[in-house]
Design a protein around this motif. Structure first.
Motif, PDB file in Angstrom:
ATOM      1  N   LYS A   5       0.830  -1.204   0.000  1.00 28.48           N
ATOM      2  CA  LYS A   5       0.000   0.000   0.000  1.00 28.48           C
ATOM      3  C   LYS A   5       0.864   1.252   0.000  1.00 28.48           C
ATOM      4  N   ILE A   6       0.362   2.274  -0.700  1.00 30.37           N
ATOM      5  CA  ILE A   6       1.006   3.583  -0.691  1.00 30.37           C
ATOM      6  C   ILE A   6      -0.064   4.605  -0.279  1.00 30.37           C
ATOM      7  N   GLN A   7       0.242   5.377   0.763  1.00 30.47           N
ATOM      8  CA  GLN A   7      -0.690   6.402   1.211  1.00 30.47           C
ATOM      9  C   GLN A   7       0.067   7.513   1.936  1.00 30.47           C
ATOM     10  N   PRO A   8       0.076   8.729   1.432  1.00 31.21           N
ATOM     11  CA  PRO A   8      -0.494   9.165   0.169  1.00 31.21           C
ATOM     12  C   PRO A   8       0.484   8.987  -0.984  1.00 31.21           C
ATOM     13  N   ALA A   9      -0.040   8.745  -2.178  1.00 31.45           N
ATOM     14  CA  ALA A   9       0.815   8.607  -3.351  1.00 31.45           C
ATOM     15  C   ALA A   9       1.397   9.955  -3.753  1.00 31.45           C
ATOM     16  N   GLU A  10       2.649   9.922  -4.241  1.00 28.06           N
ATOM     17  CA  GLU A  10       3.324  11.109  -4.749  1.00 28.06           C
ATOM     18  C   GLU A  10       3.696  10.888  -6.205  1.00 28.06           C
ATOM     19  N   LEU A  11       3.959  11.997  -6.909  1.00 26.76           N
ATOM     20  CA  LEU A  11       4.268  11.896  -8.340  1.00 26.76           C
ATOM     21  C   LEU A  11       5.459  10.974  -8.587  1.00 26.76           C
ATOM     22  N   GLY A  12       6.446  11.017  -7.686  1.00 27.63           N
ATOM     23  CA  GLY A  12       7.650  10.205  -7.836  1.00 27.63           C
ATOM     24  C   GLY A  12       7.436   8.717  -7.627  1.00 27.63           C
ATOM     25  N   ASP A  13       6.234   8.330  -7.208  1.00 28.09           N
ATOM     26  CA  ASP A  13       5.942   6.901  -7.019  1.00 28.09           C
ATOM     27  C   ASP A  13       5.567   6.216  -8.325  1.00 28.09           C
ATOM     28  N   SER A  14       5.413   6.984  -9.398  1.00 24.47           N
ATOM     29  CA  SER A  14       5.088   6.385 -10.692  1.00 24.47           C
ATOM     30  C   SER A  14       6.205   5.425 -11.097  1.00 24.47           C
ATOM     31  N   ALA A  15       5.846   4.175 -11.294  1.00 24.50           N
ATOM     32  CA  ALA A  15       6.841   3.123 -11.557  1.00 24.50           C
ATOM     33  C   ALA A  15       6.102   1.823 -11.810  1.00 24.50           C
ATOM     34  N   MET A  16       6.883   0.775 -12.108  1.00 20.94           N
ATOM     35  CA  MET A  16       6.349  -0.589 -12.178  1.00 20.94           C
ATOM     36  C   MET A  16       6.617  -1.244 -10.829  1.00 20.94           C
ATOM     37  N   TYR A  17       5.594  -1.844 -10.248  1.00 18.98           N
ATOM     38  CA  TYR A  17       5.746  -2.553  -8.979  1.00 18.98           C
ATOM     39  C   TYR A  17       5.656  -4.052  -9.271  1.00 18.98           C
ATOM     40  N   LEU A  18       6.734  -4.733  -8.959  1.00 20.75           N
ATOM     41  CA  LEU A  18       6.872  -6.143  -9.312  1.00 20.75           C
ATOM     42  C   LEU A  18       6.895  -7.007  -8.052  1.00 20.75           C
ATOM     43  N   CYS A  19       6.172  -8.092  -8.111  1.00 23.26           N
ATOM     44  CA  CYS A  19       6.178  -9.071  -7.029  1.00 23.26           C
ATOM     45  C   CYS A  19       6.914 -10.314  -7.536  1.00 23.26           C
ATOM     46  N   ALA A  20       7.677 -10.929  -6.661  1.00 24.28           N
ATOM     47  CA  ALA A  20       8.399 -12.141  -7.028  1.00 24.28           C
ATOM     48  C   ALA A  20       8.346 -13.120  -5.866  1.00 24.28           C
ATOM     49  N   SER A  21       8.550 -14.394  -6.172  1.00 20.22           N
ATOM     50  CA  SER A  21       8.585 -15.388  -5.112  1.00 20.22           C
ATOM     51  C   SER A  21       9.655 -16.432  -5.414  1.00 20.22           C
ATOM     52  N   SER A  22      10.104 -17.083  -4.364  1.00 22.97           N
ATOM     53  CA  SER A  22      11.047 -18.192  -4.512  1.00 22.97           C
ATOM     54  C   SER A  22      10.867 -19.142  -3.341  1.00 22.97           C
ATOM     55  N   ARG A  79      14.407 -24.711  -0.567  1.00 22.37           N
ATOM     56  CA  ARG A  79      14.945 -25.687  -1.514  1.00 22.37           C
ATOM     57  C   ARG A  79      16.162 -25.070  -2.200  1.00 22.37           C
ATOM     58  N   ARG A  80      17.210 -25.842  -2.366  1.00 25.08           N
ATOM     59  CA  ARG A  80      18.389 -25.331  -3.035  1.00 25.08           C
ATOM     60  C   ARG A  80      18.092 -25.043  -4.501  1.00 25.08           C
ATOM     61  N   ASN A  81      18.846 -24.101  -5.055  1.00 30.11           N
ATOM     62  CA  ASN A  81      18.728 -23.761  -6.474  1.00 30.11           C
ATOM     63  C   ASN A  81      17.317 -23.350  -6.852  1.00 30.11           C
ATOM     64  N   SER A  82      16.718 -22.521  -6.016  1.00 32.77           N
ATOM     65  CA  SER A  82      15.365 -22.044  -6.309  1.00 32.77           C
ATOM     66  C   SER A  82      15.439 -20.647  -6.886  1.00 32.77           C
ATOM     67  N   PRO A  83      15.132 -20.501  -8.175  1.00 29.81           N
ATOM     68  CA  PRO A  83      15.241 -19.174  -8.785  1.00 29.81           C
ATOM     69  C   PRO A  83      14.076 -18.274  -8.398  1.00 29.81           C
ATOM     70  N   LEU A  84      14.244 -16.991  -8.708  1.00 31.98           N
ATOM     71  CA  LEU A  84      13.213 -15.986  -8.478  1.00 31.98           C
ATOM     72  C   LEU A  84      12.246 -15.998  -9.659  1.00 31.98           C
ATOM     73  N   HIS A  85      10.940 -15.964  -9.351  1.00 33.02           N
ATOM     74  CA  HIS A  85       9.911 -15.906 -10.391  1.00 33.02           C
ATOM     75  C   HIS A  85       9.110 -14.628 -10.192  1.00 33.02           C
ATOM     76  N   PHE A  86       8.929 -13.871 -11.277  1.00 34.58           N
ATOM     77  CA  PHE A  86       8.232 -12.591 -11.200  1.00 34.58           C
ATOM     78  C   PHE A  86       6.821 -12.676 -11.750  1.00 34.58           C
ATOM     79  N   GLY A  87       5.936 -11.844 -11.188  1.00 38.24           N
ATOM     80  CA  GLY A  87       4.635 -11.622 -11.775  1.00 38.24           C
ATOM     81  C   GLY A  87       4.729 -10.612 -12.911  1.00 38.24           C
ATOM     82  N   ASN A  88       3.570 -10.285 -13.510  1.00 36.60           N
ATOM     83  CA  ASN A  88       3.554  -9.359 -14.636  1.00 36.60           C
ATOM     84  C   ASN A  88       3.675  -7.893 -14.220  1.00 36.60           C
TER      85      ASN A  88
END
Lengths: 109, 115
Positions: free
Chosen positions: B78-95, B99-108
């Motif tokens: 969550k962002i509150q309050p939003a500022e002009l400089g917050d314009s960006a792509m927000y990416l979520c990833a999981s791993s 488990r060994r050798n578990s790479p990072l996987h990103f959402g869209n």
């Protein structure tokens, strides 16, 4: 923190050409990944390669951990290869992945 | 192949408004990350969760940003309050750091524009 440098920053190729992208990092790592970000912003995992060499079709990657660099090779490039290629490294098991600034690849038909 | 789900895909908001993003990681992935990517740069970590616990939020601007993963599965940023400089792509990833050798996987990602 660990520094990740990618080169070149921009690369323009003719379709069918080969290319090599480089990633240098400033400290020992236990995880290194290469990603391709397509024009829609999606980050696609290409290789998980903390060391050694892997190949997947026209793409291959080599990481020389002792010398702190990794290379991504793209052979017979296609227009769909265009986008930004990121290298990301992780220093410890619970540390975050630090990204380089990326290499923007444009493949022209 | 299992994917990381994010919504919304795009968000336009006015400055000073509140905005929230949602992420559902790949099933079984205990580690979840929120990254912010400014145009022309690489992603930068905002917060990392291991199950429901925050592992690293040192780069999260805590005066306006908050993140939670109450049941150790999906997460909200969550962002509150939003500022002009917050314009960006927000990416979520999981791993799966269990488990060994578990790479990072990103959402869209969620592309945020603050006007």
């Amino acid at each position: 923190g660990i520094q990740v440098e990618q080169s070149p920053p921009d690369l323009i190729l003719q379709e069918g050409a080969n290319s090599t992208l480089r990633c240098n990092f400033s400290d020992s790592v236990n995880n290194l990944q290469w990603f391709h970000q397509n024009p829609w912003g999606q980050l696609i995992n290409l290789f998980y390669i903390p060391s050694g060499t892997k190949q997947n079709g026209r793409l291959s990657a080599t990481t020389v951990a002792t010398e702190r660099y990794s290379l991504l090779y793209i052979s017979s490039s296609q227009t769909t290869d265009s986008g930004v290629y990121f290298c990301a490294v992780e220093r410890g098991n619970n540390n975050d992945m630090r990204f380089g600034a990326g290499t923007r690849l444009t493949v022209k038909p | 192949e299992a994917e990381v789900a994010q919504s919304p895909r795009y968000k336009i908001t006015e400055k000073s408004q509140a905005v929230a993003f949602w992420c559902d990681p790949i099933s079984g992935h205990a580690t979840l990350y929120w990254y912010r990517q400014i145009l022309g740069q690489g992603p930068e970590l905002l917060v990392q969760f291991q199950d429901e616990s925050v592992v690293d939020d040192s780069q999260l601007p805590k005066d306006r940003f908050s993140a939670e993963r109450l049941k150790g599965v999906d997460s909200t940023l969550k962002i509150q309050p939003a500022e002009l400089g917050d314009s960006a792509m927000y990416l979520c990833a999981s791993s799966n750091k269990n488990r060994r050798n578990s790479p990072l996987h990103f959402g869209n990602g969620t592309r945020l524009t603050v006007t």
